[in-house]
Design an enzyme around this catalytic site. Structure first.
Site, PDB file in Angstrom:
ATOM      1  N   HIS A  79       0.866  -1.181   0.000  1.00 36.32           N
ATOM      2  CA  HIS A  79       0.000   0.000   0.000  1.00 36.32           C
ATOM      3  C   HIS A  79       0.904   1.233   0.000  1.00 36.32           C
ATOM      4  O   HIS A  79       2.007   1.212   0.543  1.00 36.32           O
ATOM      5  CB  HIS A  79      -0.874  -0.024   1.258  1.00 36.32           C
ATOM      6  CG  HIS A  79      -1.948   1.005   1.305  1.00 36.32           C
ATOM      7  ND1 HIS A  79      -1.688   2.326   1.592  1.00 36.32           N
ATOM      8  CD2 HIS A  79      -3.292   0.911   1.113  1.00 36.32           C
ATOM      9  CE1 HIS A  79      -2.829   2.998   1.585  1.00 36.32           C
ATOM     10  NE2 HIS A  79      -3.818   2.171   1.292  1.00 36.32           N
ATOM     11  N   ASP A 156       3.007  -4.045   8.131  1.00 30.78           N
ATOM     12  CA  ASP A 156       1.743  -3.336   7.960  1.00 30.78           C
ATOM     13  C   ASP A 156       0.630  -4.373   8.142  1.00 30.78           C
ATOM     14  O   ASP A 156       0.414  -5.222   7.285  1.00 30.78           O
ATOM     15  CB  ASP A 156       1.701  -2.715   6.565  1.00 30.78           C
ATOM     16  CG  ASP A 156       0.361  -2.089   6.224  1.00 30.78           C
ATOM     17  OD1 ASP A 156      -0.575  -2.174   7.056  1.00 30.78           O
ATOM     18  OD2 ASP A 156       0.238  -1.530   5.122  1.00 30.78           O
ATOM     19  N   GLN A 159      -4.588  -4.772   6.852  1.00 33.00           N
ATOM     20  CA  GLN A 159      -5.544  -5.648   6.184  1.00 33.00           C
ATOM     21  C   GLN A 159      -5.647  -7.012   6.868  1.00 33.00           C
ATOM     22  O   GLN A 159      -6.453  -7.849   6.467  1.00 33.00           O
ATOM     23  CB  GLN A 159      -5.133  -5.839   4.717  1.00 33.00           C
ATOM     24  CG  GLN A 159      -6.223  -6.369   3.811  1.00 33.00           C
ATOM     25  CD  GLN A 159      -7.377  -5.391   3.655  1.00 33.00           C
ATOM     26  OE1 GLN A 159      -7.170  -4.183   3.661  1.00 33.00           O
ATOM     27  NE2 GLN A 159      -8.585  -5.898   3.511  1.00 33.00           N
ATOM     28  N   LYS A 182     -10.177  -0.514  10.048  1.00 30.36           N
ATOM     29  CA  LYS A 182     -10.088  -1.832   9.414  1.00 30.36           C
ATOM     30  C   LYS A 182     -10.580  -2.929  10.353  1.00 30.36           C
ATOM     31  O   LYS A 182     -10.757  -4.071   9.943  1.00 30.36           O
ATOM     32  CB  LYS A 182      -8.643  -2.128   9.012  1.00 30.36           C
ATOM     33  CG  LYS A 182      -8.056  -1.167   8.008  1.00 30.36           C
ATOM     34  CD  LYS A 182      -8.697  -1.316   6.642  1.00 30.36           C
ATOM     35  CE  LYS A 182      -7.973  -0.474   5.606  1.00 30.36           C
ATOM     36  NZ  LYS A 182      -8.577  -0.619   4.261  1.00 30.36           N
ATOM     37  N   CYS A 320      -4.670   2.008  -4.011  1.00 29.63           N
ATOM     38  CA  CYS A 320      -3.523   2.606  -3.308  1.00 29.63           C
ATOM     39  C   CYS A 320      -2.313   1.669  -3.319  1.00 29.63           C
ATOM     40  O   CYS A 320      -1.542   1.623  -2.361  1.00 29.63           O
ATOM     41  CB  CYS A 320      -3.894   2.973  -1.869  1.00 29.63           C
ATOM     42  SG  CYS A 320      -5.095   4.287  -1.743  1.00 29.63           S
TER      43      CYS A 320
END
Length: 363
Positions: A79, A156, A159, A182, A320
């Site tokens: 991302h 990260d 998600q 999220k 993104c």
């Protein structure tokens, strides 16, 4: 969140009145809830405004750990929020930004990473799950390889947190971050986790109240962790709301939640693969409930607009993640995302919408 605003709208860590005490207790209780949710200790949890701010805190805070010629590794599926901060840091420090390439199916080419990793590498920053194609990355193996050359590992998790059972100890990373929205929580709140030694490496990049222990005209002394990295009045109500979202999720056994999503994913994939108008974008070996695809002969933007007319919400574009999109589907793609709240009927409705869209274009 409503209760906080109505019954105890005070600032945290400052005053002695009852509103402030209630707010502080709720705020720090939320920090503890988040820590337990990802297998961490509360003192290792830093509140942020979201994943983007967390990554920027890391990129600025680790700047002094980089010298000219050092390497930062990311991947081609990141991302933008886990790409641009490292890109800018590399330019600033005259370091080299390198990317783990992806294979044709969208999985990472880990063999390339193994062959090219060296002690020049100081930071490896990868997503646990791709936000564009849903692929799950082998983070424990990436952490093991990176630590062999002395690099710090940034993950990260934006998600992943709502779709996997996250244990930062098992992942072996130095830093892990995600956004509250999220995780079925409010916007404007996020979490940065780090091991104690890794957090101590970070130089503060935001200055002001809360992050100091002593201030004089000539100089200031920083507070202890986690407050050293939390300048100013925090998003108190956002933290409380995120803890409430985790409490909601915790009503359902994690295995039950994961199995529900896997069943829906299997059903959706089977149906989409059988549909003559559907072109899947990326078919990773391991994935969460997220499917990227296109409809034959129809631009993703047009298709997404029509999906909305049939009460099906999908996202379109490069999501993104332009380097990934340009490699797998330069025109972009349609993204169907599954969650705890979905059922088979939702997938059937999306399939019916595809049939209706194709009828419009075939006329």
């Amino acid at each position: 969140m409503d209760k906080y605003y109505r019954q105890g709208h005070g600032n945290v860590h400052r005053a002695s009145h009852s509103f402030a005490r209630l707010a502080t207790n709720a705020f720090e209780s939320a920090r503890k809830s988040i820590a337990q949710f990802i297998g961490a200790e509360s003192q290792n949890i830093i509140w942020t405004s979201g994943s983007t701010q967390a990554c920027n805190i890391l990129a600025r805070g680790l700047a002094q750990q980089l010298n000219q010629g050092d390497e930062i590794w990311i991947s081609e599926l990141e991302h933008h929020s886990n790409l641009v901060p490292w890109q800018q840091l590399a330019q600033q420090q005259k370091a080299k930004l390198r990317a783990i390439p992806i294979l044709e199916n969208g999985d990472l080419n880990l063999a390339y990473f193994r062959e090219n990793l060296s002690d020049k590498c100081k930071i490896v920053a990868v997503s646990q799950v791709s936000n564009a194609i849903g692929s799950i990355q082998p983070v424990p193996e990436i952490s093991r390889l990176a630590h062999q050359v002395g690099a710090k590992v940034v993950v990260d998790g934006a998600q992943a947190v709502a779709h996997l059972s996250v244990d930062v100890q098992r992942l072996g990373c130095d830093y892990y971050y995600f956004s509250g929205h999220k995780l079925y929580g409010p916007t404007g709140i996020g979490v940065l986790y780090g091991t104690e030694s890794a957090l101590e490496l970070l130089e503060p990049s935001n200055f002001g109240g809360e992050m100091i222990s002593k201030v004089a005209i000539e100089q200031s002394q920083w507070n202890s962790l986690p407050y050293r990295l939390e300048a100013g009045t925090p998003n108190i109500v956002g933290a409380i709301g995120l803890a409430a979202a985790i409490e909601f999720l915790s009503q359902f056994p994690s295995q039950q939640r994961l199995q529900h999503e896997r069943d829906l994913l299997a059903y959706a994939l089977r149906k989409l693969q059988q549909h003559p108008a559907v072109e899947l974008v990326g078919q990773p070996m391991m994935r969460t409930g997220l499917i990227a695809f296109n409809l034959r002969g129809i631009h993703p933007q047009d298709a997404a607009t029509l999906f909305d007319q049939y009460n099906v919400a999908v996202r379109c574009g490069h999501h993104c993640a332009m380097p990934l999109g340009n490699k797998l589907s330069p025109q972009g793609s349609i993204r169907l995302s599954l969650g705890l709240y979905n059922d088979q009927q939702d997938i059937d409705q999306a399939l019916e919408a595809i049939d209706k869209i194709m009828e419009l274009f075939d006329e």
